[in-house]
Structure formats: C-alpha cells, structure tokens
Write a protein that holds these residues in place. Structure first.
Motif, short mmCIF file in Angstrom:
data_model
loop_
_atom_site.label_atom_id
_atom_site.label_comp_id
_atom_site.label_asym_id
_atom_site.label_seq_id
_atom_site.Cartn_x
_atom_site.Cartn_y
_atom_site.Cartn_z
N CYS A 75 48.24 33.13 32.79
CA CYS A 75 48.37 34.57 33.06
C CYS A 75 47.34 35.38 33.31
O CYS A 75 47.23 36.29 34.17
N THR A 76 45.97 34.94 32.59
CA THR A 76 44.86 35.63 32.89
C THR A 76 44.45 35.64 34.26
O THR A 76 43.97 36.43 34.93
N VAL A 77 44.44 34.38 34.92
CA VAL A 77 43.94 34.11 36.34
C VAL A 77 44.83 34.82 37.12
O VAL A 77 44.39 35.65 38.12
N LEU A 78 46.12 34.89 36.94
CA LEU A 78 47.17 35.64 37.90
C LEU A 78 46.99 37.18 37.96
O LEU A 78 46.70 37.93 39.09
N ALA A 79 46.64 37.81 36.81
CA ALA A 79 46.62 38.89 36.53
C ALA A 79 45.22 39.44 37.19
O ALA A 79 45.20 40.56 37.79
N LEU A 80 44.14 38.78 36.97
CA LEU A 80 43.01 38.95 37.59
C LEU A 80 42.88 38.90 39.03
O LEU A 80 42.03 39.42 39.79
N SER A 81 43.74 38.07 39.64
CA SER A 81 44.07 37.84 41.15
C SER A 81 44.68 39.09 41.74
O SER A 81 44.81 39.23 43.15
#
Length: 416
Positions: free
Chosen positions: A379-385
């Motif tokens: 979730c963190t990686v996708l949000a920051l992408s």
C-alpha cells in the motif's frame, strides 16, 4: 437513548455479491485503458501486482472483521488495535475518498447510459440508489445480484467478440515498450482502485450473519473472482486491439469489442458499463454511510448520523447525508482529476488496516503475520507511485483529518 443494532441479514453468498458487485466495473470499464499506457506487459503485471496487494489487504480485513464484526471497517479496527487517532484517520480517509469515488461512479454511469445527459442521469442515479440503500441492506444485495448478472453477461459477450476478432494477435500481449518498475507500479496503482470493493463486505460487518465465519469466506472468494474476470477481459482486449488502442480509447472495452463481428456489442458494453457503475455506486453509498455511523457513535461526527431506523434497521440519517453530499458534488464538479486523490486515501486506509492486523494475536489469525506486513509495504509503495498532485492532496487530507480529531478530542468528544 440506546439505538437499535443493525439487522444481520447477509449470508456468504450475499456478502460475495456485495463485494464482487463493488469491484467489477470500475477497473474493467475505466482503468484498463489508463493502465495500458505503459504497454501490454506493464498492464498485465500491474494487474497481478494490484491483485496481490489487494489479497494481502483482504486477508487483513477478513481477520479483523471476524474479530470486530461492527459497522465501520478499518475505522473500528484502527481504533481498537492502534488507538482512537488511527481509527479517526482511517475513517476520515475512507469517508472523503469514497465520497469522491461515489461521485465519479455516478458520472461514469451517466457517461455510459447517455453521454449527452451524463450529469442529469448521474444525479438521478444518486437519488434513486440512495433511496434504495435507505430501504435496507437485503434490498441492496438483491439489486446488486441483478446488476452483477447484467455486467457479467455483457463482459462475456465482449470477451467472445474480442477473441474472435479477425485481426486478433496473441503477440500483442507482449508488444509495446519494455516494462519498467515505474510503469508497472503506475498501472498497479490505477488498477488497485478496482479491487477496493471487497471492503464493502467488512464495512457491512454488523449486518452479516455469523461474521467470524462468513467474512473470512466471502472476502477471498469475491477478490479471486474479480481478479479472474479482470485477467480474462484484459487478455481478450489486448489480443483484439493491443495496448496502444486501449490507451487511446475513451471506452476501451467498446473499442476491443468493436474489433469482432458480433452485432450490437457496443450497446451491450454501454449497458454493462452503466450497470457496473451503478453497482459500485450502490455499494459505496452503503459503505460510506456505515463508516459515518461508527464515527458518529464515537463522537467524531454529529450524533444524528448514528441514528438507526426503527423499522428498516439501517443508518438512514447517515445514508441520506452521504447521498446529499454526493449529489451536490455531481451537480457542480468534474471529478476525473480526483481519482488519484481518492486512490491515495484508499491506499492509506488499507495501510492502516494492515498495521492493525499486525496487532492480532496468534489465535485470532487465519493467515500468517507476514501477509499483513506485505500488504502494508504494498500500500505504501503504490500510494507513493501516484502522481505528485495526488500525493500532496492526500497528505493535506491526512493533516486535516488529524486536526479534526484534535478539535473533537478537546471539545470532549468520546475517543474510545
């Protein structure tokens, strides 16, 4: 005065329909074209990645919902497992993000039903579906069964038409630019929005029969079915016309279906798209209202939103309030640019879900602890992408949510 509890009417089949009806539509009819910009391989890999992140989130949601079978979803889980501030942040993100999603789905319904009358039809859909939701959750589930049947039938015709297109080429599954981590993550971020509907099952936890058994069964079944449908449709569309054509199309499935020889497919696609958007909107309206109910019970939203209808046993004031806000947004705004903002809020919501799941005791788990950790990282990686404006807007949302919690606490609102 003690308010009556919500009625537990939903079994496993009904819960699966609610979750699947919320998922099938947004991704198939809208996000596939946007995600195809990075090429066919990025689209397919991104779809699988989004499904894996959603699966981890689904495992966390199902475990938490079984232990905390109350309306409100991650608002309740964050409050119980992490503390009131985390619960309020989750509820705030869900209500604001999903309210924007409601308006987007209403406008999508109008665009598929009749492009020249998109806004009036969107407003009418909000009114009708709000009234339907306010009549009880069983009616909602029954209506979603009908809508889901229409969607699946139209998608089946689209797949058949696309796969029988005379110019179809399996080689298109690997054509286009070579995938990069960035293009795959962008595709996954766009497509994750389509999987978020399984949370409708958790937010209806207080209306599910035997939630400790029903929810862990319903969530993975709905998610698995949605992923299978998305993969079949994506592969068929890519074989028919390729990633570039899908990325350039306003209605990518209509473009893919038109490559075949079946008469009237474009009409079927429009009916399916309208039905899909209506199904997503119906379930979103129900989910947002129940999160408002839970937050109002704790004093973080006006107490009137906690009222439960004495006959229909649903949060009628919250339901009507959500409908009114969505209607106002539909009438005055274009929410295409808000999709990224909504996605950031949704991913934040599920990050808190996974963080709460990490606090579960061994006897409360149905899946290993590392699954929740993987979901949190995903979730963190996708949000920051996501695009910069979505990240910035989402960060502002989180700050406002925290400020609202502090104001509520200082004024004496209950925080437990």
């Amino acid at each position: 005065m003690t308010q009556p509890e919500l009625r537990r009417d939903l079994g496993v089949g009904d819960a699966v329909v609610v979750g699947l009806g919320a998922m099938v539509g947004a991704g198939v009819f809208a996000a596939i074209g946007a995600a195809a910009v990075g090429g066919a391989v990025a689209l397919l890999v991104g779809l699988v990645l989004a499904g894996l992140v959603a699966a981890a989130n689904a495992a966390s949601s199902a475990q938490l919902a079984a232990v905390h079978p109350a309306a409100g979803g991650t608002y309740v889980y964050g409050r119980e497992r992490l503390g009131p501030a985390w619960g309020h942040l989750a509820g705030w993100g869900f209500v604001v993000g999903k309210t924007a999603s409601c308006a987007a789905m209403a406008l999508t319904f109008g665009a598929y039903a009749a492009p020249d009358l998109a806004r009036p039809l969107a407003a009418a859909a909000v009114v009708v579906l709000t009234v339907l939701d306010a009549r009880g959750v069983r009616r909602t589930a029954r209506a979603m069964r009908v809508g889901l049947a229409v969607v699946l039938g139209s998608l089946a015709l689209v797949v058949v038409s696309a796969l029988t297109a005379p110019g179809g080429d399996v080689g298109r599954l690997v054509e286009g630019a070579a995938p990069t981590p960035r293009t795959v993550l962008e595709a996954a971020g766009l497509l994750f929005f389509a999987f978020a509907g399984y949370a409708r099952i958790a937010t209806l936890g207080e209306e599910v029969r035997d939630p400790a058994t029903t929810i862990p069964k319903a969530v993975p079944r709905a998610l698995g079915a949605a992923l299978a449908i998305y993969l079949v449709v994506a592969v068929a569309a890519l074989v028919a016309v390729g990633a570039d054509a899908l990325a350039a199309a306003d209605a990518p499935l209509a473009t893919a279906a038109a490559a075949g020889h079946l008469d009237g497919v474009s009409v079927v696609v429009r009916i399916g798209g309208a039905a899909a958007a209506a199904g997503v909107l119906l379930s979103l309206l129900a989910g947002v209202a129940r999160t408002e109910l839970a937050m109002a019970r704790d004093g973080h939203l006006p107490a009137a939103l906690a009222r439960v209808h004495p006959v229909h046993r649903i949060p009628h004031v919250a339901q009507l309030t959500v409908g009114a806000v969505v209607l106002a947004v539909v009438l005055v705004a274009d929410l295409r640019g808000a999709i990224g903002f909504s996605s950031f809020a949704v991913l934040t919501y599920y990050a808190i879900t996974n963080l709460a799941a990490l606090r579960l005791a061994a006897h409360e788990r149905h899946w290993p602890r590392w699954v929740a950790g993987a979901g949190l990282i995903g979730c963190t990686v996708l949000a920051l992408s996501l695009p910069a404006q979505a990240v910035i807007g989402g960060a502002v949302l989180l700050v406002l949510g925290r400020a609202a919690f502090e104001v509520s606490s200082r004024r004496g609102g209950r925080v437990s």
